[in-house]
Design a protein around this motif. Structure first.
Motif, PDB file in Angstrom:
ATOM      1  N   THR A 121       0.814  -1.222   0.000  1.00  0.00           N
ATOM      2  CA  THR A 121       0.000   0.000   0.000  1.00  0.00           C
ATOM      3  C   THR A 121       0.844   1.268   0.000  1.00  0.00           C
ATOM      4  N   PHE A 122       2.168   1.110   0.171  1.00  0.00           N
ATOM      5  CA  PHE A 122       3.049   2.273   0.254  1.00  0.00           C
ATOM      6  C   PHE A 122       3.444   2.750  -1.145  1.00  0.00           C
ATOM      7  N   ALA A 123       3.255   4.025  -1.399  1.00  0.00           N
ATOM      8  CA  ALA A 123       3.623   4.584  -2.709  1.00  0.00           C
ATOM      9  C   ALA A 123       5.129   4.681  -2.890  1.00  0.00           C
ATOM     10  N   ASN A 124       5.879   4.589  -1.796  1.00  0.00           N
ATOM     11  CA  ASN A 124       7.339   4.708  -1.882  1.00  0.00           C
ATOM     12  C   ASN A 124       8.037   3.353  -1.893  1.00  0.00           C
ATOM     13  N   VAL A 125       7.307   2.268  -2.104  1.00  0.00           N
ATOM     14  CA  VAL A 125       7.878   0.926  -2.139  1.00  0.00           C
ATOM     15  C   VAL A 125       7.611   0.267  -3.484  1.00  0.00           C
ATOM     16  N   PHE A 126       8.650  -0.338  -4.048  1.00  0.00           N
ATOM     17  CA  PHE A 126       8.546  -1.070  -5.314  1.00  0.00           C
ATOM     18  C   PHE A 126       8.959  -2.514  -5.067  1.00  0.00           C
ATOM     19  N   GLN A 127       8.136  -3.459  -5.514  1.00  0.00           N
ATOM     20  CA  GLN A 127       8.404  -4.868  -5.277  1.00  0.00           C
ATOM     21  C   GLN A 127       8.219  -5.686  -6.561  1.00  0.00           C
ATOM     22  N   PRO A 128       9.039  -5.419  -7.575  1.00  0.00           N
ATOM     23  CA  PRO A 128       8.911  -6.166  -8.830  1.00  0.00           C
ATOM     24  C   PRO A 128       9.371  -7.609  -8.656  1.00  0.00           C
ATOM     25  N   THR A 129       8.825  -8.505  -9.479  1.00  0.00           N
ATOM     26  CA  THR A 129       9.343  -9.863  -9.500  1.00  0.00           C
ATOM     27  C   THR A 129      10.646  -9.865 -10.278  1.00  0.00           C
TER      28      THR A 129
ATOM     29  N   PRO B 156      10.242  -0.521 -16.090  1.00  0.00           N
ATOM     30  CA  PRO B 156       9.629   0.761 -16.469  1.00  0.00           C
ATOM     31  C   PRO B 156      10.343   2.009 -15.973  1.00  0.00           C
ATOM     32  N   LEU B 157      10.976   1.921 -14.798  1.00  0.00           N
ATOM     33  CA  LEU B 157      11.626   3.113 -14.245  1.00  0.00           C
ATOM     34  C   LEU B 157      13.102   3.217 -14.596  1.00  0.00           C
ATOM     35  N   GLN B 158      13.634   2.245 -15.329  1.00  0.00           N
ATOM     36  CA  GLN B 158      15.043   2.314 -15.707  1.00  0.00           C
ATOM     37  C   GLN B 158      15.278   3.566 -16.551  1.00  0.00           C
ATOM     38  N   GLY B 159      16.155   4.437 -16.085  1.00  0.00           N
ATOM     39  CA  GLY B 159      16.424   5.696 -16.777  1.00  0.00           C
ATOM     40  C   GLY B 159      15.362   6.753 -16.546  1.00  0.00           C
ATOM     41  N   LYS B 160      14.345   6.428 -15.728  1.00  0.00           N
ATOM     42  CA  LYS B 160      13.216   7.352 -15.546  1.00  0.00           C
ATOM     43  C   LYS B 160      12.864   7.559 -14.075  1.00  0.00           C
ATOM     44  N   TRP B 161      13.815   7.295 -13.184  1.00  0.00           N
ATOM     45  CA  TRP B 161      13.518   7.457 -11.761  1.00  0.00           C
ATOM     46  C   TRP B 161      13.171   8.893 -11.403  1.00  0.00           C
ATOM     47  N   ALA B 162      13.634   9.838 -12.195  1.00  0.00           N
ATOM     48  CA  ALA B 162      13.308  11.247 -11.941  1.00  0.00           C
ATOM     49  C   ALA B 162      11.801  11.491 -12.037  1.00  0.00           C
ATOM     50  N   THR B 163      11.114  10.666 -12.831  1.00  0.00           N
ATOM     51  CA  THR B 163       9.659  10.839 -12.953  1.00  0.00           C
ATOM     52  C   THR B 163       8.943  10.435 -11.671  1.00  0.00           C
ATOM     53  N   PHE B 164       9.506   9.454 -10.949  1.00  0.00           N
ATOM     54  CA  PHE B 164       8.901   9.082  -9.664  1.00  0.00           C
ATOM     55  C   PHE B 164       9.131  10.167  -8.625  1.00  0.00           C
ATOM     56  N   PHE B 165      10.370  10.647  -8.524  1.00  0.00           N
ATOM     57  CA  PHE B 165      10.689  11.666  -7.523  1.00  0.00           C
ATOM     58  C   PHE B 165      10.199  13.056  -7.932  1.00  0.00           C
ATOM     59  N   LYS B 166       9.836  13.194  -9.209  1.00  0.00           N
ATOM     60  CA  LYS B 166       9.337  14.478  -9.740  1.00  0.00           C
ATOM     61  C   LYS B 166      10.379  15.589  -9.661  1.00  0.00           C
TER      62      LYS B 166
ATOM     63  N   ASN C 209      18.099  17.745  -1.036  1.00  0.00           N
ATOM     64  CA  ASN C 209      18.343  18.027  -2.459  1.00  0.00           C
ATOM     65  C   ASN C 209      18.827  16.799  -3.219  1.00  0.00           C
ATOM     66  N   LYS C 210      18.735  15.621  -2.583  1.00  0.00           N
ATOM     67  CA  LYS C 210      19.078  14.362  -3.248  1.00  0.00           C
ATOM     68  C   LYS C 210      17.954  13.356  -3.025  1.00  0.00           C
ATOM     69  N   ASN C 211      17.875  12.357  -3.908  1.00  0.00           N
ATOM     70  CA  ASN C 211      16.871  11.306  -3.791  1.00  0.00           C
ATOM     71  C   ASN C 211      17.552   9.995  -3.382  1.00  0.00           C
ATOM     72  N   PHE C 212      16.941   9.271  -2.450  1.00  0.00           N
ATOM     73  CA  PHE C 212      17.555   8.067  -1.905  1.00  0.00           C
ATOM     74  C   PHE C 212      16.656   6.846  -2.101  1.00  0.00           C
ATOM     75  N   ILE C 213      17.291   5.741  -2.505  1.00  0.00           N
ATOM     76  CA  ILE C 213      16.566   4.488  -2.707  1.00  0.00           C
ATOM     77  C   ILE C 213      17.267   3.391  -1.922  1.00  0.00           C
ATOM     78  N   GLY C 214      16.569   2.819  -0.947  1.00  0.00           N
ATOM     79  CA  GLY C 214      17.100   1.694  -0.184  1.00  0.00           C
ATOM     80  C   GLY C 214      16.713   0.396  -0.875  1.00  0.00           C
ATOM     81  N   ILE C 215      17.689  -0.478  -1.072  1.00  0.00           N
ATOM     82  CA  ILE C 215      17.448  -1.743  -1.781  1.00  0.00           C
ATOM     83  C   ILE C 215      17.765  -2.918  -0.865  1.00  0.00           C
ATOM     84  N   ASP C 216      16.820  -3.837  -0.774  1.00  0.00           N
ATOM     85  CA  ASP C 216      17.030  -5.044   0.024  1.00  0.00           C
ATOM     86  C   ASP C 216      16.041  -6.095  -0.458  1.00  0.00           C
ATOM     87  N   ILE C 217      16.406  -7.364  -0.332  1.00  0.00           N
ATOM     88  CA  ILE C 217      15.508  -8.444  -0.732  1.00  0.00           C
ATOM     89  C   ILE C 217      14.488  -8.739   0.364  1.00  0.00           C
ATOM     90  N   LYS C 218      14.748  -8.236   1.574  1.00  0.00           N
ATOM     91  CA  LYS C 218      13.867  -8.522   2.704  1.00  0.00           C
ATOM     92  C   LYS C 218      12.952  -7.331   2.991  1.00  0.00           C
TER      93      LYS C 218
END
Length: 223
Positions: free
Chosen positions: A15-23, A33-43, A69-78
């Motif tokens: 339900t979180f708009a800030n979480v992505f869980q692709p297979t 879809p967001l490869q090269g386009k992450w700026a569109t998510f962060f606007k 002034n920077k955008n951060f993405i935390g990546i983890d499998i858990k």
């Protein structure tokens, strides 16, 4: 953590708009879809910074607060772990932090060439046994992936309690002729460490400090 708690957190992550869980297939079988386009998510076009193996997301959130002034993405499998960071970002309206549930070795499929400004690797499993070398997050294969997604002058930061990981990484960098911008084998006893290295502490880091373990840090370039 009980299985019911995990399931609850997995459901809440959905339900979180800030979480992505692709297979895995969403990443490997088609163009993400967001490869090269992450700026569109962060606007915005602010620099993108990754935290690999983000755990509970303390560093992702801490860095996002310090650097609006920077955008951060935390990546983890858990996902049940970073649920805490994602929820905190929503509760505190931290709009420059997001979380991605996937394997770290897929980052070159998720981010375009030169899309990332900086990478943080915080307290990774050092994978000490030789047969686990391929899983070390600073081995040759991972450095090649970082090189692909980072901008030409992009930085990689390694913060760890493992003297083995610290030494292994330094040796590898020197052997490959890569630039080590800064290195410190005990950041809380030796002066000169960047503010974000000292000011942000993870749950596990606090445990290491209570046991008197030195915390090491390396900042380096792969290009």
């Amino acid at each position: 953590m009980g299985s019911k708690n995990k399931l609850k957190r997995f459901k809440e992550n959905e339900t979180f708009a800030n979480v992505f869980q692709p297979t895995r297939e969403d990443i490997t079988d088609v163009v993400f879809p967001l490869q090269g386009k992450w700026a569109t998510f962060f606007k915005n076009d602010n620099p993108i910074v990754l935290e690999l193996g983000c755990g509970k997301g303390e560093y992702t959130i801490g860095l996002a607060k310090q650097n609006p002034n920077k955008n951060f993405i935390g990546i983890d499998i858990k996902g049940a772990r970073f649920w805490r960071g994602a929820k905190t970002a929503i509760e505190e309206n931290i709009e420059n932090a997001a979380f991605l549930r996937t394997q770290i070795e897929l980052i070159d499929k998720i981010f375009a060439v030169g899309e990332v400004a900086e990478i943080w690797i915080t307290f990774p499993d050092p994978q000490i046994k030789y047969k686990r070398t391929k899983h070390r997050l600073t081995n040759d294969a991972f450095l090649a992936k970082y090189r692909q997604v980072l901008k030409p002058d992009g930085l990689v930061n390694l913060k760890t309690d493992s003297e083995f990981m610290h030494g292994y990484t330094l040796g590898l960098l020197h052997g490959k002729g890569l630039e080590v911008v800064y290195a410190n084998h005990d950041v809380y006893k030796n002066e000169g460490s960047p503010k974000e290295v000292l000011d942000i502490q993870t749950f596990y880091e606090n445990q290491y400090l209570e046991k008197g373990k030195p915390i090491t840090y390396i900042q380096f370039k792969v290009n």
